[in-house]
Design a protein around this motif. Structure first.
Motif, short mmCIF file in Angstrom:
data_model
loop_
_atom_site.label_atom_id
_atom_site.label_comp_id
_atom_site.label_asym_id
_atom_site.label_seq_id
_atom_site.Cartn_x
_atom_site.Cartn_y
_atom_site.Cartn_z
N GLN A 164 24.40 -16.35 -9.32
CA GLN A 164 23.56 -17.51 -9.01
C GLN A 164 24.34 -18.79 -9.26
N TRP A 217 11.23 -24.08 -8.69
CA TRP A 217 12.55 -23.52 -8.40
C TRP A 217 12.44 -22.73 -7.10
N THR A 262 14.71 -20.39 -4.52
CA THR A 262 15.96 -19.64 -4.41
C THR A 262 16.23 -19.35 -2.95
N GLN A 293 22.67 -15.94 -5.05
CA GLN A 293 21.48 -16.78 -4.90
C GLN A 293 21.81 -18.21 -5.28
N VAL A 326 19.93 -21.55 -6.43
CA VAL A 326 18.65 -22.00 -6.97
C VAL A 326 18.57 -23.52 -6.81
N GLU A 359 16.81 -26.54 -7.95
CA GLU A 359 16.02 -26.83 -9.15
C GLU A 359 15.87 -28.32 -9.36
#
Length: 138
Positions: free
Chosen positions: A7, A41, A43, A53, A55, A57
């Motif tokens: 991630q 959040w 993804t 992934q 993210v 945010e």
């Protein structure tokens, strides 16, 4: 050592605008959309890399960050000075035209770099730097 990227995080100030860009313009698939304690959040990821992934945010999403630091992060994001992300593509010029046509902020048209790649650069709706790189062997 068996180590792979799983991630990475990109700060965004408006998830709906970010989704319109990352999903609709770049073609990334949405893998999750979670709200928690007044934050969100989302993804996303490339269908070509199901194990990675991205993210999206809120800036300074940590619950331990001070209000002053949250404000500083929001200001840095608005200025576009947070770190960026580099994507690879098989056709830098075609991707450039697609992203440019979306109205994204162009930072650099496609050009051949002395270090052996062709790339271009944009800012996403939150101001994050995004580079798109094509390797000659792609």
């Amino acid at each position: 050592m068996d180590l792979k990227l799983s991630q990475c995080f990109i700060a965004v100030d408006d998830h709906d605008k970010a989704l319109a860009f990352y999903r609709d313009v770049l073609g990334l698939e949405v893998r999750g959309d979670v709200a928690f304690e007044g934050m969100r959040w989302v993804t996303v990821g490339s269908p070509l890399q199901p194990e990675v992934q991205i993210v999206l945010e809120p800036p300074a999403a940590s619950p331990d960050i001070s209000p002053a630091d949250k404000q500083a992060m929001a200001e840095l994001l608005a200025k576009g000075v947070l770190r960026g992300v580099i994507f690879s593509t098989a056709d830098c010029d075609a991707l450039y035209e697609r992203v440019r046509a979306s109205g994204a902020d162009v930072l650099q048209e496609p050009m051949d770099q002395p270090y052996g790649v062709r790339d271009c650069a944009f800012r996403d709706p939150a101001g994050n730097l995004l580079r798109f790189t094509e390797r000659p062997d792609a």
